[in-house]
Every structure is written in structure tokens, then in C-alpha cells.
Motif scaffolding. Structure first.
Motif, PDB file in Angstrom:
ATOM      1  N   GLU A  15       0.820  -1.218   0.000  1.00  0.00           N
ATOM      2  CA  GLU A  15       0.000   0.000   0.000  1.00  0.00           C
ATOM      3  C   GLU A  15       0.852   1.266   0.000  1.00  0.00           C
ATOM      4  OE1 GLU A  15      -3.193  -0.441  -0.178  1.00  0.00           O
ATOM      5  OE2 GLU A  15      -3.529  -2.427   0.637  1.00  0.00           O
ATOM      6  N   LYS A  16       0.274   2.313  -0.574  1.00  0.00           N
ATOM      7  CA  LYS A  16       0.842   3.658  -0.496  1.00  0.00           C
ATOM      8  C   LYS A  16      -0.314   4.622  -0.265  1.00  0.00           C
ATOM      9  CE  LYS A  16       4.958   3.364  -3.393  1.00  0.00           C
ATOM     10  NZ  LYS A  16       6.072   3.812  -2.597  1.00  0.00           N
ATOM     11  N   GLU A 103      -8.750   3.453   5.653  1.00  0.00           N
ATOM     12  CA  GLU A 103      -9.266   2.165   6.128  1.00  0.00           C
ATOM     13  C   GLU A 103      -8.352   1.005   5.770  1.00  0.00           C
ATOM     14  OE1 GLU A 103     -10.582   3.023   2.082  1.00  0.00           O
ATOM     15  OE2 GLU A 103     -10.806   4.180   3.906  1.00  0.00           O
ATOM     16  N   ARG A 104      -7.443   1.179   4.809  1.00  0.00           N
ATOM     17  CA  ARG A 104      -6.520   0.097   4.449  1.00  0.00           C
ATOM     18  C   ARG A 104      -5.615  -0.284   5.616  1.00  0.00           C
ATOM     19  NH1 ARG A 104      -4.177   2.160  -1.093  1.00  0.00           N
ATOM     20  NH2 ARG A 104      -5.772   3.736  -1.222  1.00  0.00           N
ATOM     21  N   LEU A 105      -5.381   0.650   6.544  1.00  0.00           N
ATOM     22  CA  LEU A 105      -4.573   0.322   7.721  1.00  0.00           C
ATOM     23  C   LEU A 105      -5.246  -0.730   8.594  1.00  0.00           C
ATOM     24  CD1 LEU A 105      -3.277   3.873   8.607  1.00  0.00           C
ATOM     25  CD2 LEU A 105      -1.834   1.875   8.206  1.00  0.00           C
ATOM     26  N   GLU A 106      -6.571  -0.823   8.522  1.00  0.00           N
ATOM     27  CA  GLU A 106      -7.301  -1.826   9.297  1.00  0.00           C
ATOM     28  C   GLU A 106      -6.958  -3.241   8.844  1.00  0.00           C
ATOM     29  OE1 GLU A 106     -11.540  -1.061   9.752  1.00  0.00           O
ATOM     30  OE2 GLU A 106     -11.145   1.061   9.354  1.00  0.00           O
ATOM     31  N   ASN A 107      -6.481  -3.393   7.615  1.00  0.00           N
ATOM     32  CA  ASN A 107      -6.118  -4.706   7.080  1.00  0.00           C
ATOM     33  C   ASN A 107      -4.754  -5.177   7.569  1.00  0.00           C
ATOM     34  OD1 ASN A 107      -8.504  -4.736   5.572  1.00  0.00           O
ATOM     35  ND2 ASN A 107      -7.519  -3.681   3.867  1.00  0.00           N
ATOM     36  N   ILE A 112       3.202  -2.876  12.409  1.00  0.00           N
ATOM     37  CA  ILE A 112       3.555  -2.893  10.984  1.00  0.00           C
ATOM     38  C   ILE A 112       4.731  -1.958  10.728  1.00  0.00           C
ATOM     39  CG2 ILE A 112       1.230  -3.444  10.197  1.00  0.00           C
ATOM     40  CD1 ILE A 112       0.958  -0.529   9.259  1.00  0.00           C
ATOM     41  N   GLU A 113       5.460  -2.261   9.678  1.00  0.00           N
ATOM     42  CA  GLU A 113       6.560  -1.407   9.242  1.00  0.00           C
ATOM     43  C   GLU A 113       6.019  -0.402   8.229  1.00  0.00           C
ATOM     44  OE1 GLU A 113      10.315  -2.424   6.669  1.00  0.00           O
ATOM     45  OE2 GLU A 113      10.676  -2.986   8.757  1.00  0.00           O
ATOM     46  N   ILE A 114       6.234   0.874   8.502  1.00  0.00           N
ATOM     47  CA  ILE A 114       5.755   1.942   7.622  1.00  0.00           C
ATOM     48  C   ILE A 114       6.928   2.847   7.270  1.00  0.00           C
ATOM     49  CG2 ILE A 114       4.282   3.992   7.448  1.00  0.00           C
ATOM     50  CD1 ILE A 114       2.250   2.681   9.196  1.00  0.00           C
ATOM     51  N   THR A 115       7.059   3.136   5.984  1.00  0.00           N
ATOM     52  CA  THR A 115       8.036   4.108   5.529  1.00  0.00           C
ATOM     53  C   THR A 115       7.304   5.406   5.220  1.00  0.00           C
ATOM     54  OG1 THR A 115       9.494   2.405   4.620  1.00  0.00           O
ATOM     55  CG2 THR A 115       9.769   4.653   3.752  1.00  0.00           C
TER      56      THR A 115
END
Length: 119
Positions: A15-16, A103-107, A112-115
């Protein structure tokens, strides 16, 4: 520093997400550290957070909304809210807001690793 027409890009998994930027001292300092990759913890199935260095703060607020990216001053934490509720949280500085797809963060339950980078 002119923040007009600049955005944060949050990348995780496949995702982005693109986020607007506020124009405040906290944002101006934070973007100097970009790009950066964090392992962000999940809290209350509502937010992802990670402790960061002290950032300059002009003023704080006590509210947030779904999609807000904030700096929580008492815990020196970067927070991404992917759900909202009516709980007031004091000491927030809004850095920006995810434009679409929060809402994609709910998946991605749990940590989680986020850049985070700037566009």
C-alpha cells in the motif's frame, strides 16, 4: 520552508497512502528526518504509533479524526489514526491527514513497518 504542494507518502505492505501536510513548526522539523522507516505499534485497534525524538511544538489540540497524522507530545509519539472515537486526547499536534484509503490500515492488525517520505 514552503509546504504548499508537498505531501507525505506512507508505504506499508503493498500500500501507499498520500497525506496532506499542515504548516507548523512540528511538521517543518519532522520532514527534515524523511525518509524514515518505523515499526509502528497498534493501540486500541484505532491507531498506529511509534516513539520519536522531541519535536518543536507551537500549540496543541485535544481532538483527532480518522486519517489524522499527529505528534502526541506527552509520549513523544508519531500517531496515525485509522479509526476515530469521541475520546479527547490532549497534547496533539496535527501533522497532516491521509487523503484517501485510511481504512486500508485496518487490514494490517498489530505492529507494521511503515516508511514515510515526502513528495
Amino acid at each position: 520552508m514552503n509546504l504548499e504542494n508537498q505531501y507525505l507518502i506512507l508505504s506499508f505492505g503493498d500500500e501507499k497512502l498520500k497525506a496532506s501536510l499542515e504548516n507548523n513548526a512540528t511538521v517543518r522539523e519532522f520532514i527534515q528526518y524523511l525518509p524514515v522507516t518505523f515499526t509502528m505499534n497498534d493501540l486500541f485497534n484505532r491507531e498506529k504509533f511509534v516513539e520519536v525524538n522531541d519535536l518543536e511544538v507551537e500549540r496543541t489540540i485535544s481532538s483527532y479524526g480518522k486519517g489524522d497524522i499527529s505528534y502526541w507530545t506527552p509520549g513523544r509519539a508519531l500517531v496515525i489514526y485509522y479509526k476515530d472515537d469521541d475520546e479527547p486526547i490532549h497534547g496533539l499536534v496535527k501533522l497532516g491527514e491521509i487523503l484517501d484509503g485510511t481504512e486500508r490500515l485496518e487490514n494490517y492488525p498489530g505492529n507494521i513497518e511503515i516508511t514515510i517520505d515526502i513528495e
